[in-house]
Design a protein around this motif. Structure first.
Motif, PDB file in Angstrom:
ATOM      1  N   GLY A  96       9.562  -4.202  15.461  1.00  0.00           N
ATOM      2  CA  GLY A  96       9.430  -2.832  14.958  1.00  0.00           C
ATOM      3  C   GLY A  96       8.085  -2.253  15.325  1.00  0.00           C
ATOM      4  N   GLU A  97       7.943  -0.954  15.155  1.00  0.00           N
ATOM      5  CA  GLU A  97       6.657  -0.320  15.416  1.00  0.00           C
ATOM      6  C   GLU A  97       5.681  -0.661  14.285  1.00  0.00           C
ATOM      7  OE1 GLU A  97       6.187   0.797  18.176  1.00  0.00           O
ATOM      8  OE2 GLU A  97       8.089   1.554  18.949  1.00  0.00           O
ATOM      9  N   ALA A  98       4.409  -0.875  14.639  1.00  0.00           N
ATOM     10  CA  ALA A  98       3.396  -1.290  13.668  1.00  0.00           C
ATOM     11  C   ALA A  98       2.381  -0.174  13.463  1.00  0.00           C
ATOM     12  CB  ALA A  98       2.695  -2.557  14.156  1.00  0.00           C
ATOM     13  N   TYR A  99       1.772  -0.138  12.252  1.00  0.00           N
ATOM     14  CA  TYR A  99       0.883   0.952  11.872  1.00  0.00           C
ATOM     15  C   TYR A  99      -0.318   0.441  11.089  1.00  0.00           C
ATOM     16  CZ  TYR A  99       5.432   3.199  12.466  1.00  0.00           C
ATOM     17  OH  TYR A  99       6.648   3.584  12.947  1.00  0.00           O
ATOM     18  N   PHE A 100      -1.416   1.164  11.209  1.00  0.00           N
ATOM     19  CA  PHE A 100      -2.595   0.969  10.368  1.00  0.00           C
ATOM     20  C   PHE A 100      -2.817   2.293   9.662  1.00  0.00           C
ATOM     21  CE2 PHE A 100      -7.215   1.191   9.654  1.00  0.00           C
ATOM     22  CZ  PHE A 100      -7.435  -0.022   9.010  1.00  0.00           C
ATOM     23  N   THR A 101      -2.837   2.261   8.327  1.00  0.00           N
ATOM     24  CA  THR A 101      -2.877   3.479   7.533  1.00  0.00           C
ATOM     25  C   THR A 101      -4.028   3.416   6.543  1.00  0.00           C
ATOM     26  OG1 THR A 101      -0.463   3.450   7.679  1.00  0.00           O
ATOM     27  CG2 THR A 101      -1.418   5.033   6.185  1.00  0.00           C
ATOM     28  N   ALA A 136       6.543   3.083   2.848  1.00  0.00           N
ATOM     29  CA  ALA A 136       5.986   1.813   2.385  1.00  0.00           C
ATOM     30  C   ALA A 136       4.463   1.829   2.445  1.00  0.00           C
ATOM     31  CB  ALA A 136       6.543   0.663   3.219  1.00  0.00           C
ATOM     32  N   HIS A 137       3.893   2.370   3.532  1.00  0.00           N
ATOM     33  CA  HIS A 137       2.428   2.384   3.605  1.00  0.00           C
ATOM     34  C   HIS A 137       1.835   3.277   2.520  1.00  0.00           C
ATOM     35  CE1 HIS A 137       3.931   5.091   6.932  1.00  0.00           C
ATOM     36  NE2 HIS A 137       3.266   5.963   6.212  1.00  0.00           N
ATOM     37  N   ALA A 200       5.195  -2.612   4.112  1.00  0.00           N
ATOM     38  CA  ALA A 200       3.742  -2.511   4.225  1.00  0.00           C
ATOM     39  C   ALA A 200       3.064  -3.494   3.286  1.00  0.00           C
ATOM     40  CB  ALA A 200       3.276  -1.090   3.910  1.00  0.00           C
ATOM     41  N   VAL A 201       1.873  -3.911   3.684  1.00  0.00           N
ATOM     42  CA  VAL A 201       1.022  -4.740   2.828  1.00  0.00           C
ATOM     43  C   VAL A 201      -0.362  -4.098   2.763  1.00  0.00           C
ATOM     44  CG1 VAL A 201       2.231  -6.909   3.260  1.00  0.00           C
ATOM     45  CG2 VAL A 201       0.384  -6.213   4.793  1.00  0.00           C
ATOM     46  N   PRO A 202      -0.978  -4.093   1.574  1.00  0.00           N
ATOM     47  CA  PRO A 202      -2.363  -3.618   1.481  1.00  0.00           C
ATOM     48  C   PRO A 202      -3.298  -4.652   2.091  1.00  0.00           C
ATOM     49  CG  PRO A 202      -1.654  -4.503  -0.615  1.00  0.00           C
ATOM     50  CD  PRO A 202      -0.452  -4.548   0.286  1.00  0.00           C
ATOM     51  N   LEU A 203      -4.494  -4.226   2.440  1.00  0.00           N
ATOM     52  CA  LEU A 203      -5.504  -5.126   2.999  1.00  0.00           C
ATOM     53  C   LEU A 203      -6.634  -5.266   1.982  1.00  0.00           C
ATOM     54  CD1 LEU A 203      -5.589  -3.690   6.635  1.00  0.00           C
ATOM     55  CD2 LEU A 203      -4.393  -5.735   5.827  1.00  0.00           C
ATOM     56  N   SER A 212       1.621  -1.795   8.248  1.00  0.00           N
ATOM     57  CA  SER A 212       3.046  -1.593   8.015  1.00  0.00           C
ATOM     58  C   SER A 212       3.839  -1.714   9.301  1.00  0.00           C
ATOM     59  CB  SER A 212       3.303  -0.227   7.359  1.00  0.00           C
ATOM     60  OG  SER A 212       2.824   0.821   8.178  1.00  0.00           O
ATOM     61  N   VAL A 213       5.152  -1.850   9.115  1.00  0.00           N
ATOM     62  CA  VAL A 213       6.103  -1.951  10.223  1.00  0.00           C
ATOM     63  C   VAL A 213       7.314  -1.103   9.865  1.00  0.00           C
ATOM     64  CG1 VAL A 213       7.729  -3.487  11.411  1.00  0.00           C
ATOM     65  CG2 VAL A 213       5.396  -4.241  10.990  1.00  0.00           C
ATOM     66  N   SER A 214       7.856  -0.379  10.822  1.00  0.00           N
ATOM     67  CA  SER A 214       9.095   0.363  10.597  1.00  0.00           C
ATOM     68  C   SER A 214      10.193  -0.197  11.486  1.00  0.00           C
ATOM     69  CB  SER A 214       8.908   1.858  10.875  1.00  0.00           C
ATOM     70  OG  SER A 214       8.785   2.109  12.261  1.00  0.00           O
ATOM     71  N   LEU A 215      11.403  -0.227  10.937  1.00  0.00           N
ATOM     72  CA  LEU A 215      12.564  -0.761  11.636  1.00  0.00           C
ATOM     73  C   LEU A 215      13.773   0.127  11.372  1.00  0.00           C
ATOM     74  CD1 LEU A 215      12.190  -4.423  10.353  1.00  0.00           C
ATOM     75  CD2 LEU A 215      11.933  -3.787  12.752  1.00  0.00           C
TER      76      LEU A 215
END
Length: 242
Positions: A96-101, A136-137, A200-203, A212-215
């Motif tokens: 899936g596509e990955a993100y930093f938020t 999710a993010h 998503a997971v917090p850091l 996060s990842v979207s699918l």
């Protein structure tokens, strides 16, 4: 025209250029911004001189200064070399596509993503996240705020309904965020876009930041647990790299 109104209109011109699918003529910009053609030309002068917009044969488009602004945002929001290297790895691992938020100053922003920038149909592009309560993010970041700050955020941005799955009740949303805090994982199943799910997971080592990842929904149903585990491992590896 001078002072704050001039600044506001210049930024409106820049927003119009950025949001358009292609170059815009000065006349089209005047219509979009709601001012005279002479005013638009007055504003385009310094924007062009500073490299924020460029003029081509079909009209005005984003200029060479814009990518530098994005790099600056990434730098200020901790999306450095480690994040730039991790996101493609996460994409390959999860499919899936990955993100930093990031959350900052009452706003949530998709800072970086592996989704192609030319893919305008993708539901989670870089930039301001206006559907945080449905993503999710957004849930992962809002769950980390004190309730007062979270209430202010929801009051400022609202809880619009995007699909039949979107949570629009604040108490129900609070219950959802309690689960997010307990699990350390946020999930949005078709809440922002009916065809997509995101996790998503917090850091914890970077407060106010999330991975996060979207699918597509079908892929999510097959790989939910695996994707959540991979996200958790990715967050741990990022913390170790810091």
């Amino acid at each position: 025209m001078s002072g704050p109104q001039s600044v506001d209109r210049a930024l409106a011109v820049l927003d119009a250029v950025a949001d358009a699918p292609g170059p815009l003529s000065a006349k089209a910009l005047a219509r979009r911004v709601g001012c005279s053609l002479s005013t638009v030309y007055h504003l385009l002068g310094p924007l062009t001189a500073r490299g924020y917009v460029v003029r081509g044969p079909r009209g005005y488009g984003p200029g060479p200064r814009v990518p530098a602004l994005h790099r600056a945002v990434r730098r200020h929001l901790d999306a450095g070399a480690e994040v730039a290297a991790l996101l493609p790895q996460l994409r390959r691992a999860t499919g899936g596509e990955a993100y930093f938020t990031a959350y900052r100053d009452g706003r949530i922003t998709v800072v970086d993503t592996t989704a192609p920038l030319a893919d305008t149909a993708h539901p989670f592009p870089p930039g301001p996240e206006t559907r945080a309560h449905a993503t999710a993010h957004g849930k992962a970041l809002l769950a980390g705020l004190e309730r007062g700050a979270r209430r202010r955020y929801l009051a400022d941005h609202g809880m619009a309904r995007f699909t039949e799955r979107t949570i629009t009740d604040e108490e129900r949303f609070e219950a959802e965020l309690s689960v997010v805090r307990d699990r350390g994982l946020a999930v949005s199943v078709g809440e922002a876009d009916p065809a997509y799910t995101c996790l998503a997971v917090p850091l914890p080592h970077l407060p106010g930041r999330a991975l996060s990842v979207s699918l597509p929904l079908e892929a999510f149903r097959r790989r939910r647990d695996e994707t959540g585990t991979l996200l958790t491992l990715a967050a741990a590896s990022l913390a170790a790299a810091r």
